[in-house]
Design a protein around this motif. Structure first.
Motif, PDB file in Angstrom:
ATOM      1  N   SER A  93       0.766  -1.276   0.064  1.00 40.57           N
ATOM      2  CA  SER A  93       0.179  -0.133  -0.079  1.00 40.57           C
ATOM      3  C   SER A  93       0.870   1.330   0.130  1.00 40.57           C
ATOM      4  O   SER A  93       2.123   1.255   0.327  1.00 40.57           O
ATOM      5  CB  SER A  93      -0.917  -0.179   1.223  1.00 40.57           C
ATOM      6  OG  SER A  93      -0.059   0.408   2.261  1.00 40.57           O
ATOM      7  N   ALA A 136       1.972   0.270  -4.718  1.00 40.86           N
ATOM      8  CA  ALA A 136       1.454   1.535  -5.128  1.00 40.86           C
ATOM      9  C   ALA A 136       2.472   2.610  -4.858  1.00 40.86           C
ATOM     10  O   ALA A 136       3.295   2.521  -3.794  1.00 40.86           O
ATOM     11  CB  ALA A 136       0.281   1.804  -4.387  1.00 40.86           C
ATOM     12  N   TYR A 179      -6.305   1.066  -4.492  1.00 36.50           N
ATOM     13  CA  TYR A 179      -6.943   1.719  -5.547  1.00 36.50           C
ATOM     14  C   TYR A 179      -7.226   3.103  -5.012  1.00 36.50           C
ATOM     15  O   TYR A 179      -7.764   3.321  -3.761  1.00 36.50           O
ATOM     16  CB  TYR A 179      -8.336   1.208  -5.852  1.00 36.50           C
ATOM     17  CG  TYR A 179      -8.413   0.031  -6.666  1.00 36.50           C
ATOM     18  CD1 TYR A 179      -8.482  -0.214  -8.259  1.00 36.50           C
ATOM     19  CD2 TYR A 179      -8.160  -1.254  -6.061  1.00 36.50           C
ATOM     20  CE1 TYR A 179      -8.186  -1.423  -8.699  1.00 36.50           C
ATOM     21  CE2 TYR A 179      -8.363  -2.316  -6.556  1.00 36.50           C
ATOM     22  CZ  TYR A 179      -8.223  -2.444  -7.866  1.00 36.50           C
ATOM     23  OH  TYR A 179      -8.487  -3.735  -8.560  1.00 36.50           O
ATOM     24  N   ARG A 194      -5.911   1.950  -9.968  1.00 36.62           N
ATOM     25  CA  ARG A 194      -5.011   1.015  -9.260  1.00 36.62           C
ATOM     26  C   ARG A 194      -3.660   1.479  -9.186  1.00 36.62           C
ATOM     27  O   ARG A 194      -3.113   2.021 -10.036  1.00 36.62           O
ATOM     28  CB  ARG A 194      -5.021  -0.256  -9.984  1.00 36.62           C
ATOM     29  CG  ARG A 194      -4.613  -1.383  -9.307  1.00 36.62           C
ATOM     30  CD  ARG A 194      -4.845  -2.760 -10.158  1.00 36.62           C
ATOM     31  NE  ARG A 194      -3.619  -3.604  -9.639  1.00 36.62           N
ATOM     32  CZ  ARG A 194      -4.041  -4.883  -9.754  1.00 36.62           C
ATOM     33  NH1 ARG A 194      -5.153  -5.511  -9.892  1.00 36.62           N
ATOM     34  NH2 ARG A 194      -3.096  -5.695  -9.517  1.00 36.62           N
ATOM     35  N   GLY A 195      -3.332   1.277  -7.879  1.00 38.47           N
ATOM     36  CA  GLY A 195      -1.938   1.846  -7.404  1.00 38.47           C
ATOM     37  C   GLY A 195      -0.827   1.585  -8.030  1.00 38.47           C
ATOM     38  O   GLY A 195       0.117   2.240  -8.522  1.00 38.47           O
ATOM     39  N   ASP A 196      -0.833   0.306  -8.732  1.00 40.97           N
ATOM     40  CA  ASP A 196       0.396  -0.347  -9.035  1.00 40.97           C
ATOM     41  C   ASP A 196       0.337   0.135 -10.676  1.00 40.97           C
ATOM     42  O   ASP A 196       1.352  -0.278 -11.553  1.00 40.97           O
ATOM     43  CB  ASP A 196       0.688  -1.761  -9.154  1.00 40.97           C
ATOM     44  CG  ASP A 196      -0.416  -2.719  -9.407  1.00 40.97           C
ATOM     45  OD1 ASP A 196      -1.512  -1.768  -9.928  1.00 40.97           O
ATOM     46  OD2 ASP A 196      -0.376  -3.781  -9.439  1.00 40.97           O
TER      47      ASP A 196
END
Length: 239
Positions: A93, A136, A179, A194-196
């Motif tokens: 995260s 992320a 997210y 989406r963080g990645d």
């Protein structure tokens, strides 16, 4: 004595003699390690937010501000284990650095016996994640606190790249994926990023009025959306 136990013991030693200092040499002899090891331990505690500072001079050393430290926490082994597991779930995260720092603080103020038993049990617990999930960006962690507009470079699931200015509103975690929920100025609507898949994050100077975000606005059609805010803590305090 392992490093976790030693970090706790150093804090307790400095707390016991505060505001008087202890030298790195004295601490090294006390814990039967090198002065260099003690210096590294003290640096780690300082980076974790423990208020330790150095006093120069022949009679100087390291001091701890007792008025700004927590008393030893009354965690049971199960409670400390639950905190360790919860913080461990944040490893992908935007909050992973804060989680690591928080864990160091918990270790520093939890009694030695409980921490040793907790560490023994934690070695038997593992989290199964998706090997394809990336972390992320760390820059997202402060997004809600600052309220700044973010300029993000984003790649969607089809591989299309766009640059967007977004107003951060919240986060949703699903498994290892996190997210960012934000108002997208490019699409003029609420979107989940989406963080990645966020390649780059640049905070802008603009801080617009914060928009209202309701759970029903997210349009979740699968799964159960659970809040992690102060409401849970309030409920826990209720008789």
């Amino acid at each position: 004595m392992n490093r976790t136990d030693r970090l706790y013991a150093i804090v307790e030693e400095l707390r016991a003699v505060a505001p008087r200092p202890r030298s790195a040499r004295w601490l090294a002899e006390r814990f039967e390690v090198s002065s260099r090891t003690i210096e590294r331990d003290l640096s780690a505690l300082q980076q974790a937010g423990v208020p330790i500072w150095a006093e120069p001079g022949r009679t100087g050393g390291y001091c701890l501000d007792r008025s700004h430290t927590l008393a030893p926490l009354g965690f049971t082994v199960d409670e400390a284990l639950a905190v360790m597991i919860a913080l461990g779930t944040l490893s992908t995260s935007p909050f992973r650095d804060a989680a690591t720092s928080a864990l160091r603080k918990v270790v520093a103020v939890t009694d030695e016996r409980s921490m040793r038993e907790t560490a023994r049990l934690a070695d038997r617990i593992h989290l199964l994640g998706d090997a394809t999930t990336q972390k992320a960006p760390r820059e997202l962690a402060a997004a809600l606190r600052t309220g700044q507009v973010l300029r993000i470079a984003y790649t969607d699931r089809e591989g299309s790249a766009t640059q967007r200015d977004v107003e951060p509103l919240g986060f949703v975690g699903k498994g290892d994926a996190w997210y960012l929920i934000a108002w997208c100025r490019l699409r003029d609507g609420l979107r989940a990023f989406r963080g990645d898949r966020i390649v780059r994050v640049t905070p802008l100077d603009e801080r617009p009025p914060r928009r209202t975000l309701r759970a029903e606005d997210l349009g979740i059609v699968e799964g159960e959306l659970r809040a992690v805010g102060a409401g849970a803590a309030v409920d826990a305090k209720s008789p």
